[in-house]
Motif scaffolding. Structure first.
Motif, mmCIF file in Angstrom:
data_model
loop_
_atom_site.group_PDB
_atom_site.id
_atom_site.type_symbol
_atom_site.label_atom_id
_atom_site.label_comp_id
_atom_site.label_asym_id
_atom_site.label_seq_id
_atom_site.Cartn_x
_atom_site.Cartn_y
_atom_site.Cartn_z
ATOM 1 N N LYS A 13 16.641 -1.760 2.694
ATOM 2 C CA LYS A 13 15.675 -2.712 2.707
ATOM 3 C C LYS A 13 14.165 -2.294 2.959
ATOM 4 C CE LYS A 13 18.660 -6.706 2.895
ATOM 5 N NZ LYS A 13 19.188 -7.942 3.603
ATOM 6 N N VAL A 14 14.362 -1.747 4.379
ATOM 7 C CA VAL A 14 13.128 -1.252 4.830
ATOM 8 C C VAL A 14 12.499 -0.332 4.090
ATOM 9 C CG1 VAL A 14 12.127 -0.113 6.744
ATOM 10 C CG2 VAL A 14 13.767 -1.789 7.205
ATOM 11 N N ALA A 20 7.307 0.047 -1.700
ATOM 12 C CA ALA A 20 6.564 -0.981 -2.233
ATOM 13 C C ALA A 20 5.058 -1.077 -1.896
ATOM 14 C CB ALA A 20 7.139 -2.473 -2.378
ATOM 15 N N LEU A 21 5.020 -0.888 -0.401
ATOM 16 C CA LEU A 21 3.798 -0.959 0.274
ATOM 17 C C LEU A 21 3.029 0.304 -0.142
ATOM 18 C CD1 LEU A 21 4.577 -2.553 3.573
ATOM 19 C CD2 LEU A 21 3.102 -3.616 1.803
ATOM 20 N N LEU A 23 3.160 2.049 -2.917
ATOM 21 C CA LEU A 23 2.694 1.958 -4.195
ATOM 22 C C LEU A 23 1.372 0.964 -4.204
ATOM 23 C CD1 LEU A 23 5.832 1.814 -6.001
ATOM 24 C CD2 LEU A 23 4.447 3.846 -6.179
ATOM 25 N N LEU A 24 1.497 0.140 -3.593
ATOM 26 C CA LEU A 24 0.219 -1.165 -3.463
ATOM 27 C C LEU A 24 -0.913 -0.492 -3.007
ATOM 28 C CD1 LEU A 24 2.326 -4.342 -2.964
ATOM 29 C CD2 LEU A 24 1.487 -3.671 -4.968
ATOM 30 N N VAL A 25 -0.747 0.097 -1.672
ATOM 31 C CA VAL A 25 -1.774 0.624 -1.108
ATOM 32 C C VAL A 25 -2.631 1.770 -1.978
ATOM 33 C CG1 VAL A 25 -2.670 1.854 0.842
ATOM 34 C CG2 VAL A 25 -1.027 0.236 1.117
ATOM 35 N N THR A 26 -1.972 2.604 -2.626
ATOM 36 C CA THR A 26 -2.452 3.662 -3.355
ATOM 37 C C THR A 26 -2.343 3.479 -4.909
ATOM 38 O OG1 THR A 26 -0.099 4.471 -3.962
ATOM 39 C CG2 THR A 26 -1.307 5.355 -1.989
ATOM 40 N N ILE A 167 -0.415 -9.585 2.461
ATOM 41 C CA ILE A 167 0.243 -9.039 3.406
ATOM 42 C C ILE A 167 0.450 -9.845 4.722
ATOM 43 C CG2 ILE A 167 0.631 -7.199 5.189
ATOM 44 C CD1 ILE A 167 -0.235 -5.255 2.921
ATOM 45 N N VAL A 168 -0.850 -10.315 4.971
ATOM 46 C CA VAL A 168 -0.908 -11.238 6.276
ATOM 47 C C VAL A 168 -0.016 -12.541 5.914
ATOM 48 C CG1 VAL A 168 -2.514 -12.921 7.596
ATOM 49 C CG2 VAL A 168 -3.094 -10.527 6.942
#
Length: 326
Positions: A13-14, A20-21, A23-26, A167-168
């Motif tokens: 899961k981690v 996923a994070l 991919l979203l950041v880049t 994210i927040v």
């Protein structure tokens, strides 16, 4: 053996969340130009859905007036930028402050009302606020305000702001529900009298939850109108925002953190596919929501959890093991 399997599952899961994070950041580096605006909307709607779900799904405060804070956040950004020439980041700070103060003021009367009357009262407050702002010359009446400072921003900057808000919102809900305060919220949702008998301070608990939800909703509203670049009372305080939130939560899964994420993706993608047929996307989503209410009241995430047991953001806490002395 069971502990090893649980540890392995948690590791997977981690890993999925980290990928996923990443991919979203880049995304601005590898995505197409058309993907960035779409994912910007998805991120903002995730924040909207998470905050409405926090109130309704976990606390039992069913509000139809949370779009008031979307409008307040947008106007705080527009007024601070256009009328006072302040930087946009100051507008986001003002959005949080104005949303906090307004939520604090209206909480006194509306928390004295329960059930469907609370729901109706929140809608009346939001609608009245929109009518009031449309009469003010300071905000250009009902004509609206251009947020010209956003015209110079690259789409990637707006996307990163939206990603940060999403994210927040997810972290806020997760950390709240994993705390003792979160247990009080869910206990209050299930049975207020029993929760109060167990020591939950109902008014303070509701107030804290309402303030947190309103502040993040206001900041997300500022992000939305920074993306749009224009604001007017009819759109800023329209109930369409709350209808979208309700559908996001119902379709994705009420009372889950993953639900609003799934619902936001479905809502935005369906609207994009049916862009040439305005209105049909909401009709289809409404039909999907009705079917899910009848077939699967817990939404898509409820079905997934029932058949696979998958749960990326579990808020359940395990009791501590009691070891007997030697």
């Amino acid at each position: 053996m069971k502990t090893l399997l649980e540890n392995k599952t948690n590791t997977v899961k981690v890993g999925v969340v980290i990928i996923a994070l990443a991919l979203l950041v880049t995304l601005p580096n590898w995505g197409t130009r058309g993907m960035i605006p779409i994912f910007t909307l998805i991120m903002i709607y995730i924040a909207f859905g998470q905050m409405w779900n926090l109130l309704s799904g976990y606390t039992g405060l069913v509000s139809l007036g949370q779009h008031a804070f979307i409008g307040l956040g947008g106007y705080a950004l527009a007024v601070s930028s256009e009328r006072f020439g302040l930087p946009l980041y100051v507008g986001f700070i003002m959005a949080a402050i104005v949303s906090f103060l307004f939520a604090l003021i209206i909480s006194v009367p509306i928390f004295k009302i329960k059930g469907v009357y609370f729901t109706i009262c929140t809608w009346v407050v939001a609608h009245s606020l929109g009518l009031f702002l449309s009469t003010l010359a300071f905000v250009n009446y009902a004509i609206g305000i251009n947020i010209r400072a956003t015209f110079r921003l690259p789409t990637s900057t707006i996307y990163y702001v939206a990603l940060g808000v999403a994210i927040v919102s997810v972290l806020a809900v997760y950390l709240l529900l994993r705390s003792r305060f979160g247990l009080g919220l869910m206990a209050m949702r299930d049975d207020e009298d029993a929760a109060e008998a167990r020591g939950v301070a109902l008014y303070k608990t509701k107030l804290k939850c309402f303030l947190i939800s309103s502040v993040i909703m206001g900041v997300a509203g500022a992000a939305m109108f920074m993306n749009l670049g224009f604001i007017l009372p009819a759109s800023a305080f329209g109930i369409d925002w709350t209808i979208s939130m309700v559908i996001i939560v119902i379709v994705g899964g009420k009372g889950t953190i993953e639900g609003p994420i799934i619902g936001a993706v479905i809502l935005v993608m369906l609207r994009q596919w049916l862009f040439d047929f305005p209105g049909y996307s909401m009709l289809i989503l409404g039909a999907i929501a009705i079917i899910l209410i009848l077939v699967a009241p817990k939404g898509i995430m409820g079905l997934v959890h029932r058949f696979t047991g998958a749960e990326f953001f579990s808020v359940r806490r395990r009791p501590k093991r009691i070891t007997e002395p030697k």
